[in-house]
Design a protein around this motif. Sequence first.
Motif, PDB file in Angstrom:
ATOM      1  N   ARG A   1     -16.271   2.034  -5.442  1.00 31.49           N
ATOM      2  CA  ARG A   1     -16.110   0.791  -4.702  1.00 31.49           C
ATOM      3  C   ARG A   1     -16.621   0.922  -3.264  1.00 31.49           C
ATOM      4  NH1 ARG A   1     -10.325  -1.956  -4.487  1.00 31.49           N
ATOM      5  NH2 ARG A   1     -10.671  -2.087  -6.722  1.00 31.49           N
TER       6      ARG A   1
ATOM      7  N   LYS B   1     -12.260   4.204  -1.746  1.00 31.40           N
ATOM      8  CA  LYS B   1     -12.888   5.460  -2.147  1.00 31.40           C
ATOM      9  C   LYS B   1     -13.897   5.207  -3.269  1.00 31.40           C
ATOM     10  CE  LYS B   1      -9.117   6.295  -5.296  1.00 31.40           C
ATOM     11  NZ  LYS B   1      -7.752   5.988  -5.191  1.00 31.40           N
TER      12      LYS B   1
ATOM     13  N   PRO C   1     -19.951  13.828  -6.623  1.00 32.81           N
ATOM     14  CA  PRO C   1     -18.851  14.727  -7.003  1.00 32.81           C
ATOM     15  C   PRO C   1     -18.863  16.006  -6.175  1.00 32.81           C
ATOM     16  CG  PRO C   1     -20.118  14.068  -8.929  1.00 32.81           C
ATOM     17  CD  PRO C   1     -20.848  13.548  -7.751  1.00 32.81           C
ATOM     18  N   ARG C   2     -17.693  16.591  -6.041  1.00 30.63           N
ATOM     19  CA  ARG C   2     -17.522  17.776  -5.208  1.00 30.63           C
ATOM     20  C   ARG C   2     -18.476  18.906  -5.611  1.00 30.63           C
ATOM     21  NH1 ARG C   2     -13.861  19.155  -1.444  1.00 30.63           N
ATOM     22  NH2 ARG C   2     -12.593  17.307  -1.689  1.00 30.63           N
ATOM     23  N   SER C   3     -18.648  19.083  -6.916  1.00 27.29           N
ATOM     24  CA  SER C   3     -19.449  20.232  -7.363  1.00 27.29           C
ATOM     25  C   SER C   3     -20.925  20.059  -7.024  1.00 27.29           C
ATOM     26  CB  SER C   3     -19.284  20.441  -8.869  1.00 27.29           C
ATOM     27  OG  SER C   3     -19.621  19.258  -9.554  1.00 27.29           O
TER      28      SER C   3
ATOM     29  N   PHE D   1     -12.476  20.987 -10.157  1.00 21.54           N
ATOM     30  CA  PHE D   1     -13.056  21.067  -8.824  1.00 21.54           C
ATOM     31  C   PHE D   1     -13.435  19.673  -8.315  1.00 21.54           C
ATOM     32  CE2 PHE D   1     -16.637  21.941  -5.914  1.00 21.54           C
ATOM     33  CZ  PHE D   1     -15.986  22.788  -5.040  1.00 21.54           C
ATOM     34  N   ASP D   2     -13.976  18.850  -9.194  1.00 21.30           N
ATOM     35  CA  ASP D   2     -14.440  17.530  -8.772  1.00 21.30           C
ATOM     36  C   ASP D   2     -13.346  16.484  -8.709  1.00 21.30           C
ATOM     37  OD1 ASP D   2     -17.090  18.026  -8.234  1.00 21.30           O
ATOM     38  OD2 ASP D   2     -17.685  17.849 -10.335  1.00 21.30           O
ATOM     39  N   LYS D   3     -12.422  16.528  -9.659  1.00 20.62           N
ATOM     40  CA  LYS D   3     -11.369  15.506  -9.698  1.00 20.62           C
ATOM     41  C   LYS D   3     -10.014  16.183  -9.783  1.00 20.62           C
ATOM     42  CE  LYS D   3     -13.968  11.659 -10.294  1.00 20.62           C
ATOM     43  NZ  LYS D   3     -13.840  10.365  -9.645  1.00 20.62           N
TER      44      LYS D   3
ATOM     45  N   ASP E   1     -16.777  12.337  -3.993  1.00 21.19           N
ATOM     46  CA  ASP E   1     -16.083  11.523  -4.986  1.00 21.19           C
ATOM     47  C   ASP E   1     -15.125  12.431  -5.753  1.00 21.19           C
ATOM     48  OD1 ASP E   1     -15.339   9.545  -6.681  1.00 21.19           O
ATOM     49  OD2 ASP E   1     -17.165   9.586  -7.893  1.00 21.19           O
ATOM     50  N   ASP E   2     -13.925  12.615  -5.206  1.00 19.70           N
ATOM     51  CA  ASP E   2     -12.986  13.510  -5.865  1.00 19.70           C
ATOM     52  C   ASP E   2     -11.732  12.772  -6.289  1.00 19.70           C
ATOM     53  OD1 ASP E   2     -11.805  12.966  -3.494  1.00 19.70           O
ATOM     54  OD2 ASP E   2     -11.722  15.014  -2.753  1.00 19.70           O
ATOM     55  N   GLY E   3     -11.834  11.462  -6.347  1.00 17.43           N
ATOM     56  CA  GLY E   3     -10.693  10.673  -6.790  1.00 17.43           C
ATOM     57  C   GLY E   3      -9.663  10.456  -5.701  1.00 17.43           C
ATOM     58  N   ASN E   4      -9.878  11.041  -4.533  1.00 19.55           N
ATOM     59  CA  ASN E   4      -8.859  10.964  -3.496  1.00 19.55           C
ATOM     60  C   ASN E   4      -9.421  10.653  -2.117  1.00 19.55           C
ATOM     61  OD1 ASN E   4      -6.092  11.006  -3.204  1.00 19.55           O
ATOM     62  ND2 ASN E   4      -6.079  13.089  -2.409  1.00 19.55           N
TER      63      ASN E   4
ATOM     64  N   ARG F   1      -8.374  12.200 -13.241  1.00 21.88           N
ATOM     65  CA  ARG F   1      -8.181  13.471 -12.536  1.00 21.88           C
ATOM     66  C   ARG F   1      -7.701  14.521 -13.526  1.00 21.88           C
ATOM     67  NH1 ARG F   1      -6.631   9.857  -8.161  1.00 21.88           N
ATOM     68  NH2 ARG F   1      -4.572   9.591  -9.053  1.00 21.88           N
TER      69      ARG F   1
ATOM     70  N   ASN G   1       0.811  -1.215   0.000  1.00 20.01           N
ATOM     71  CA  ASN G   1       0.000   0.000   0.000  1.00 20.01           C
ATOM     72  C   ASN G   1       0.846   1.266   0.000  1.00 20.01           C
ATOM     73  OD1 ASN G   1      -2.549  -1.277  -0.035  1.00 20.01           O
ATOM     74  ND2 ASN G   1      -2.231  -1.821   2.101  1.00 20.01           N
TER      75      ASN G   1
ATOM     76  N   VAL H   1      -6.501  -2.539   4.691  1.00 18.79           N
ATOM     77  CA  VAL H   1      -5.900  -1.603   3.735  1.00 18.79           C
ATOM     78  C   VAL H   1      -5.829  -0.237   4.399  1.00 18.79           C
ATOM     79  CG1 VAL H   1      -6.145  -0.490   1.500  1.00 18.79           C
ATOM     80  CG2 VAL H   1      -6.875  -2.848   1.790  1.00 18.79           C
ATOM     81  N   ALA H   2      -4.634   0.190   4.752  1.00 19.36           N
ATOM     82  CA  ALA H   2      -4.504   1.414   5.541  1.00 19.36           C
ATOM     83  C   ALA H   2      -5.119   2.620   4.844  1.00 19.36           C
ATOM     84  CB  ALA H   2      -3.036   1.677   5.850  1.00 19.36           C
ATOM     85  N   GLU H   3      -4.989   2.681   3.521  1.00 17.25           N
ATOM     86  CA  GLU H   3      -5.471   3.899   2.859  1.00 17.25           C
ATOM     87  C   GLU H   3      -6.960   3.855   2.548  1.00 17.25           C
ATOM     88  OE1 GLU H   3      -2.799   3.236  -0.570  1.00 17.25           O
ATOM     89  OE2 GLU H   3      -4.567   3.773  -1.718  1.00 17.25           O
TER      90      GLU H   3
ATOM     91  N   LYS I   1     -10.390  19.072   2.524  1.00 13.93           N
ATOM     92  CA  LYS I   1     -10.013  17.755   2.036  1.00 13.93           C
ATOM     93  C   LYS I   1     -10.054  16.670   3.105  1.00 13.93           C
ATOM     94  CE  LYS I   1      -7.017  19.116  -1.745  1.00 13.93           C
ATOM     95  NZ  LYS I   1      -5.619  19.254  -2.151  1.00 13.93           N
TER      96      LYS I   1
ATOM     97  N   TRP J   1     -19.378  -1.677  -1.892  1.00 14.44           N
ATOM     98  CA  TRP J   1     -19.141  -2.509  -0.711  1.00 14.44           C
ATOM     99  C   TRP J   1     -20.036  -2.116   0.464  1.00 14.44           C
ATOM    100  CZ3 TRP J   1     -13.171  -3.558   0.027  1.00 14.44           C
ATOM    101  CH2 TRP J   1     -12.697  -4.253  -1.101  1.00 14.44           C
TER     102      TRP J   1
END
Lengths: 468, 551
Positions: B209, B206, B221-223, A183-185, B158-161, A178, A106, B201-203, B88, B213
């Motif tokens: 998934r 997101k 999404p953020r917007s 803003f979103d990604k 859902d911002d990919g991170n 990304r 990880n 899984v430490a991280e 964030k 689950w």
Amino acid sequence: MHLHEKIPNNVNLHEDRKLLRALEKWQPNYMKWWQEAGPAGFQADDIYLRTAVSVGSEGWAHFEYVKMPDYRWGIFLALPGKDRRIPFGDFLGNPVWQEVPGEFRNSLRRIIVTQGDTEPASVEQQRRLSSSAPSMYDCRNLFQVNVEEGRHLWAMVYLLHAHFGRDGREEAEELLERRSGDFDKPRILTTFNEPIDDWLSFFMFTMFTDRDGKYQLLALAESGFDPLSRTTRFMLTEEAHHMFVGETGIGRVVRRACELMKQDPNEDARAQGGIDLPMLQKYINFWYSASLDLFGGEISSNAADYFASGLKGRAKEERYDDHVALSGHYDLEILEEGALGHKLVPMRNAMNEVVRDAYVEDNQRGVDRWNRIIREAGIDFTLRLPSRRFNRKMGIYAGHDFDPEGKPITDVEFNARRFEWLPTESDRTHVRNLMQPVLERGKMAHWIAPPAAGINGKPVDFEYIRKA
Amino acid sequence: MGHEVSDQTPVSFETDPSRYRHWKLSFEGPVARLIMAVQEKEALRPGYELKLNSYDLGVDIELADAIQRLRFEHPEVRCVVVSSDREKIFCAGANIHMLASSDHGFKVNFCKLTNETRLAMEDASRHSGQRYLAALNGTCAGGGYELALACDEIVLVDDGNSAVSLPETPLLGVLPGTGGLTRLVDKRKVRRDLADLFCTVAEGVKGKRAKEWRLVDEVVPRSRFDEFIAKRAQELAKSSPARASEGIPLHPLAREIGEDRIAYEHLLLELDREGRRATLTVRGPAGDLPSDARSLRALGSAWWPLAAFRQLDDALCHLRVNEPALGLVLLKTEGDLQRMIAQDEIMFRLKEDWFVGEVLLLMARTLRRLDLTARSFFALIEPGSCFAGSLFELALAADRSYMLDDPKRPGAVALTPVNGGAFPMSHGPSRLQTRFLGEPERLGPLLRESRSYAPEEALQAGLVTVVADDIDYEEEVRLAVEERGSLSADALTGMEANLRFPGLDNCDSKIFSRLSAWQNWIFQRPNAVGEKGALTLYGKPGRPSFDPRRT
């Protein structure tokens, strides 16, 4: 055409069915990303680009005209070292890992994804710069940087595909989803979401921000995970060019500023339609401090973990005596109740700071070369790197105010003087207004001096871009 | 090394929104917003900073206060949105440096109190119709995700991170301490194999998934995030009928804190540090009893049941955290038994009133806090006491009860309708049901009417442990108290926790009976807190080294 024939590589791609299948799915999305987010315009033109076709000295710098979408983004790992051993941390002296150790899966994935995310980010940030290029030579350099960042993305994606299974494939896809500034990604690191809309910023970025990249790659080149080490070592050969673009780019702006000062009765380069030295200093202050943030916190448990586990070392680990670093301390300047003091931090927790030290030193050499240009022009002015405490948004100095010499000041004082130290809106507007495209062979924009030499022994007025 | 909590300034459990440092509470009609805005430098104890919205007991005391006040002071609120003021990060969970620098007892107590707060959120949703919506506007790790798990719904940006995670096992060598494991599989019904993957899984997980689950209910999404949350909060608010438009303010508890006693209006806590015990005396209601809903609402937080049980709750928290060495608590009451019966009957008759209902729920939570307190409790039932109905629950909660049978001063205990199930224990049944697990036929006759029991009757009915006459009583109690003090505190903790909760488990009780027990054990193991334990070395240069042997 088979995919493995389109992808120059030294990882036996044609035999690795698993990897081929992953790349076959990923590559069309990559091309889509390149068209959407890569350099605007010029995609149909022939550009005089350097392409790596193998890792040998004759193969890594192969020059030819190529359309950017046809650039052969490849997968290259530096040749393996014989009996390479883990050079630092708790596993010092053990054979390096060819496969990812489960325990560190990880962490390694996180390291690779974070590094990988910066590569497409900078391409996205620089997307529109070709419309204001100061010369054909510079425009070509921009594209060179862009395609290589694209290749570096490939390098990280290769590691994800080859070593991290389904998770790796998903992360590889997300690298294409990304977008810088979205803003979103958004991209993972803040600095890679800042817009770069003028060439002075581009030169600053390639000088300072790409140099952060160099030091991150140097630290990863030491990794006990050998495929990561080999990949990053090869990336470093290309990265050098990016810093060359930045350092010489700023050097040429400096040279031109000096020339314009001589022409002006008040030694005012700005009045002569150029970029004056004090404004350059402000841009340096901004970009240098933003790039310092990318190294992470001064005191970092992640850095300690990565070092301990043998995942990420120090730039040029062999220069250090103690590769375990469990006993030493780092003397850190800290701010306590408004005054600077000292704190001894366990060496491993200060690894980001150790790497930052090497980075600062490296930058200073570039600044010294700019100052030589000023001195030779007979002008009394010195460009300086501000203190590493100045204008920081991350780490222990964030949230406090310092002047460029690093002296703690109040926020009132900072805000009163920030226009002296950091680019103002009117500075930025002035720079933007200067950014008129010049794409005739051999011609230069008014605000920048020509380079000392062309690319690959070609003259400066060589036709680096052939319009379709 | 861990610090000795008793050497430090005592922790106060009293606060109110005007004094919050770590939370912002705001209202828009039926929707309340509870925003986590942890002040890094405002830790409860020196030695650590509350970075990344991580929390310590001080943060949780405010959260518990907010949840309580929302129920009493804002009955118009039907949905509570929990989010953070950071762009964030939602919350990084319990502060690891705080845990690493705390002694074992403090760690366990901290987990217990935070668990009770999370359960209070679920209790507010279940019984007061205040739905909790976790708006995870950023990364959410460990205790941060456990806070979200205590909510009715979880929405993740859902911002990919931004991910949710329970990194305790891989990163710290301990367990998620506030019900995370239990709620994953019991409440959210996450498949156990996926839960296993997730918890190692430490991280974390997101995006899509996380939703697949069932770790979260929605990813947005953020917007569109703020808009989605606002809309969903309104829907949740609408799904739950309004109870009242005006609340009852919870006034500060008046306390006089002395060297060896804390005096509340209806409660006296006497601390015998040399004898390592405390005596907790609750005074029953006095004077005329208001008997209609309007007049007792007018009394508000001064109404006896509310006032007395808030004070009891505060005293229990104080004992747990600030007086760890006082291992035995003697429970006493003082007052008029008949008035106490009358008080309960009024309360029971008016139980449909929202305010009375809320008070009953608070009393139930307080009694559960007592059940879950790792101290020996002996109830001493003496002449002049008023162990009736809701106060008799104290005797039922105690590990033993001693009743004095003095013919010159006749005393009694009494049951009222509230003993029939108004105060369920953590695992579901009433204390009386639990007491007569093997003789359920006894319950009917006991609950048929409110009545009192003289000492011999009480013993025959199985309501007290020991009855002794005026010649024997004092000696009997002294011996029992001294004997208790000579036993191993750890063994007693384990013994009592086992004996107090017979019968079936539910999600709430599993959190305590399984999780707390396991966590308690793991917190002491070298893999966590040894010289090379993961918790010890967290943030330090060394790497943990695990002893691979399993039991």
